[in-house]
Design a protein around this motif. Structure first.
Motif, short mmCIF file in Angstrom:
data_model
loop_
_atom_site.label_atom_id
_atom_site.label_comp_id
_atom_site.label_asym_id
_atom_site.label_seq_id
_atom_site.Cartn_x
_atom_site.Cartn_y
_atom_site.Cartn_z
N PRO A 6 64.13 8.16 13.45
CA PRO A 6 65.38 8.66 14.03
C PRO A 6 65.18 10.00 14.72
O PRO A 6 64.30 10.78 14.37
CB PRO A 6 66.30 8.79 12.80
N ASP A 7 66.03 10.28 15.71
CA ASP A 7 65.88 11.47 16.54
C ASP A 7 66.02 12.77 15.75
O ASP A 7 65.56 13.82 16.19
CB ASP A 7 66.90 11.45 17.68
N ASP A 8 66.71 12.74 14.59
CA ASP A 8 66.95 13.99 13.87
C ASP A 8 65.79 14.37 12.97
O ASP A 8 65.85 15.35 12.25
CB ASP A 8 68.24 13.89 13.04
N VAL A 9 64.70 13.59 12.98
CA VAL A 9 63.51 13.96 12.21
C VAL A 9 62.66 14.90 13.05
O VAL A 9 62.34 14.62 14.20
CB VAL A 9 62.70 12.70 11.84
N TRP A 10 62.31 16.04 12.46
CA TRP A 10 61.56 17.05 13.20
C TRP A 10 60.09 16.65 13.31
O TRP A 10 59.44 16.31 12.34
CB TRP A 10 61.67 18.39 12.49
N ASP A 11 59.55 16.65 14.53
CA ASP A 11 58.13 16.37 14.76
C ASP A 11 57.29 17.58 14.41
O ASP A 11 57.60 18.70 14.85
CB ASP A 11 57.92 16.05 16.24
N LEU A 12 56.24 17.38 13.64
CA LEU A 12 55.27 18.44 13.42
C LEU A 12 54.31 18.50 14.60
O LEU A 12 54.08 19.54 15.17
CB LEU A 12 54.53 18.21 12.11
N ARG A 13 53.74 17.36 14.96
CA ARG A 13 52.85 17.31 16.12
C ARG A 13 52.51 15.85 16.42
O ARG A 13 52.83 14.94 15.66
CB ARG A 13 51.58 18.10 15.88
N ARG A 14 51.86 15.65 17.54
CA ARG A 14 51.33 14.35 17.92
C ARG A 14 49.82 14.37 17.66
O ARG A 14 49.13 15.28 18.09
CB ARG A 14 51.61 14.06 19.38
N VAL A 15 49.33 13.34 16.97
CA VAL A 15 47.91 13.25 16.68
C VAL A 15 47.30 12.21 17.62
O VAL A 15 47.77 11.08 17.70
CB VAL A 15 47.66 12.84 15.21
N THR A 16 46.27 12.61 18.35
CA THR A 16 45.65 11.76 19.35
C THR A 16 44.16 11.56 19.04
O THR A 16 43.61 12.16 18.11
CB THR A 16 45.78 12.38 20.75
N ALA A 17 43.52 10.77 19.88
CA ALA A 17 42.08 10.55 19.72
C ALA A 17 41.30 11.84 19.89
O ALA A 17 40.23 12.01 19.29
CB ALA A 17 41.61 9.50 20.73
N ALA A 18 41.83 12.78 20.67
CA ALA A 18 41.14 14.07 20.85
C ALA A 18 41.09 14.87 19.56
O ALA A 18 40.26 15.79 19.43
CB ALA A 18 41.85 14.87 21.95
N LEU A 56 53.24 12.88 13.64
CA LEU A 56 53.05 13.44 12.31
C LEU A 56 54.27 14.30 12.00
O LEU A 56 54.54 15.28 12.70
CB LEU A 56 51.78 14.28 12.26
N LEU A 57 55.01 13.92 10.97
CA LEU A 57 56.30 14.55 10.68
C LEU A 57 56.18 15.53 9.53
O LEU A 57 55.52 15.27 8.52
CB LEU A 57 57.33 13.47 10.32
N ASP A 58 56.84 16.67 9.67
CA ASP A 58 56.88 17.63 8.58
C ASP A 58 57.72 17.06 7.44
O ASP A 58 58.80 16.49 7.67
CB ASP A 58 57.49 18.95 9.05
N PRO A 59 57.28 17.21 6.18
CA PRO A 59 58.02 16.63 5.05
C PRO A 59 59.43 17.18 4.89
O PRO A 59 60.31 16.48 4.39
CB PRO A 59 57.15 16.94 3.84
N ASP A 60 59.66 18.42 5.29
CA ASP A 60 61.01 18.98 5.15
C ASP A 60 62.03 18.26 6.00
O ASP A 60 63.22 18.27 5.68
CB ASP A 60 61.00 20.47 5.52
N GLY A 61 61.60 17.62 7.08
CA GLY A 61 62.53 16.90 7.94
C GLY A 61 62.51 15.41 7.73
O GLY A 61 63.07 14.66 8.55
N ALA A 62 61.86 14.94 6.66
CA ALA A 62 61.68 13.50 6.47
C ALA A 62 62.22 13.02 5.13
O ALA A 62 61.73 12.04 4.58
CB ALA A 62 60.19 13.16 6.58
N THR A 63 63.24 13.70 4.63
CA THR A 63 63.73 13.38 3.28
C THR A 63 64.51 12.08 3.22
O THR A 63 64.71 11.55 2.13
CB THR A 63 64.62 14.52 2.75
N VAL A 132 54.37 10.81 7.63
CA VAL A 132 54.91 12.03 7.02
C VAL A 132 53.75 12.80 6.39
O VAL A 132 52.91 12.21 5.70
CB VAL A 132 55.98 11.70 5.96
N ASP A 133 53.70 14.11 6.61
CA ASP A 133 52.59 14.92 6.13
C ASP A 133 52.77 15.31 4.67
O ASP A 133 52.94 16.48 4.31
CB ASP A 133 52.42 16.15 7.00
N VAL A 134 52.75 14.29 3.83
CA VAL A 134 52.75 14.45 2.38
C VAL A 134 51.77 13.42 1.85
O VAL A 134 51.57 12.36 2.47
CB VAL A 134 54.17 14.24 1.78
N ASP A 135 51.11 13.70 0.74
CA ASP A 135 50.23 12.69 0.15
C ASP A 135 50.26 12.84 -1.36
O ASP A 135 51.00 13.67 -1.89
CB ASP A 135 48.81 12.79 0.72
N LEU A 136 49.47 12.03 -2.04
CA LEU A 136 49.54 11.98 -3.50
C LEU A 136 48.42 12.76 -4.18
O LEU A 136 48.36 12.78 -5.41
CB LEU A 136 49.49 10.52 -3.96
#
Length: 367
Positions: A6-18, A56-63, A132-136
């Motif tokens: 959804p548009d209201d989720v804040w993007d952290l960045r785009r991850v590419t092949a580079a 790649l989404l910041d966890p604070d905006g992906a609740t 989402v940039d969270v892991d276990l």
């Protein structure tokens, strides 16, 4: 473009092949000597993403997203010998979605370190989902019962295993230790590795559920190492990683011991400047560093060994007598430094009777 939340989720960045070179080097650092070589997964992601990108989404905006944690479980060597075709990870996700009757709206890594530092990004391409940039784990850890959701909830969500030869196994119910035993039994009988996906999970505050922003940390650390080039001094590497220097010198002894579970071993390094003897105790990862018999650094901090000339990480299964190395300590993710969590990943959880010796997180650390 891959993945459209959804548009209201804040993007952290785009991850590419580079980003692959930096991502791979940073993931190897977070592996703390284990987690498997990230390069095959980096190649897999680079091929899959092509000219596109993964959000790649910041966890604070992906609740409000339903997040499925994905990754490889089992022996990294088996994964390298029998590489994934890509369908295994998507197959595991679709199977757990059917079982749980809930669709994932985002993915995350089970372990943002080693080869699993990249597998969630590749899966995101195949499944057209954001990450989402969270892991276990926030680093490499060997057991499913050490996943942060198991620590917080006392159990793991239902999970699916997609085996490289086509079968899918669903595991639901029981505590995390029993789940770990079931999964290991399946892997031992069916090729040594599998793609894993958990049932989608929604949380109000991801920082309470597991390590956050480890992929961002991978990218930042890897980019700094890439910028060093070749022939960087130990002080240059320390500054680039924000690490504590434990010693630098030649490996004088490597001992490995087979056991009923994971193999154990120790590595001795003679410091070139002080002549102190560093001994690193290891299992799948480096766990404790002793200096002249006294513990000076332990898990859950990242204990990292790099080759002096290239600053490339030297994994536990690749270190050899005669290697010229630098031994470093980096802070653990904030999640594992908390008193209520550290007991699950400190040396005693691996059978080593040593109190934790940790370094403080830098002020303002995002992870």
């Amino acid at each position: 473009m891959h993945g459209s939340p959804p548009d209201d989720v804040w993007d952290l960045r785009r991850v590419t092949a580079a980003d692959v070179p930096a991502l791979v080097r940073g993931a190897d650092v977070l592996g703390s000597g284990g987690g498997g070589d990230a390069r095959p997964a980096g190649l897999m992601f680079g091929h899959a993403v092509g000219d596109g990108y993964v959000r790649l989404l910041d966890p604070d905006g992906a609740t409000h997203l339903a997040v499925s944690f994905v990754g490889m479980v089992g022996a990294a060597s088996a994964f390298t010998e029998e590489l994934a075709g890509g369908g295994e990870f998507a197959r595991a996700l679709r199977a757990i979605e059917r079982w749980s009757r809930r669709s994932a709206t985002a993915l995350a890594s089970i372990e943002a370190a080693g080869l699993n530092g990249v597998t969630a990004l590749a899966t995101a391409v195949w499944c057209d989902l954001p990450v989402v940039d969270v892991d276990l784990c926030g680093r490499a850890l060997p057991r499913l019962d050490q996943f942060s959701l198991a620590v917080v909830d006392g159990a793991l969500p239902p999970l699916a295993l997609a085996l490289p030869r086509g079968q899918v196994v669903l595991v639901d119910g029981g505590d995390a230790v029993r789940c770990e035993r079931v999964v290991r039994a399946v892997l031992a009988a069916e090729g040594g590795w599998a793609a894993l996906a958990t049932a989608p999970v929604v949380r109000e505050d991801w920082s309470l559920e597991g390590p956050v922003r480890a992929t961002r940390r991978c990218l930042e650390l890897g980019a700094r190492l890439e910028a060093l080039g070749t022939s960087a001094s130990p002080d240059d590497v320390v500054a680039a990683l924000g690490a504590r220097l434990l010693g630098a010198g030649r490996v004088v002894e490597v001992a490995r011991h087979a056991g009923a579970g994971f193999g154990r071993g120790s590595v001795c390094v003679r410091d070139q400047q002080t002549s102190a003897l560093l001994r690193l105790e290891m299992e799948n990862e480096y766990l404790v560093v002793f200096e002249d018999g006294a513990p000076v650094a332990t898990a859950p901090d990242l204990l990292v060994v790099v080759e002096r000339r290239t600053a490339r990480v030297v994994a536990c299964d690749r270190i050899r007598r005669g290697d010229d190395v630098v031994v470093l300590q980096l802070p653990a993710p904030a999640f594992w430094a908390r008193p209520e969590h550290v007991g699950r990943v400190m040396p005693r959880s691996f059978g080593l009777d040593v109190d934790p010796v940790l370094v403080a997180q830098p002020a303002g650390a995002a992870w």
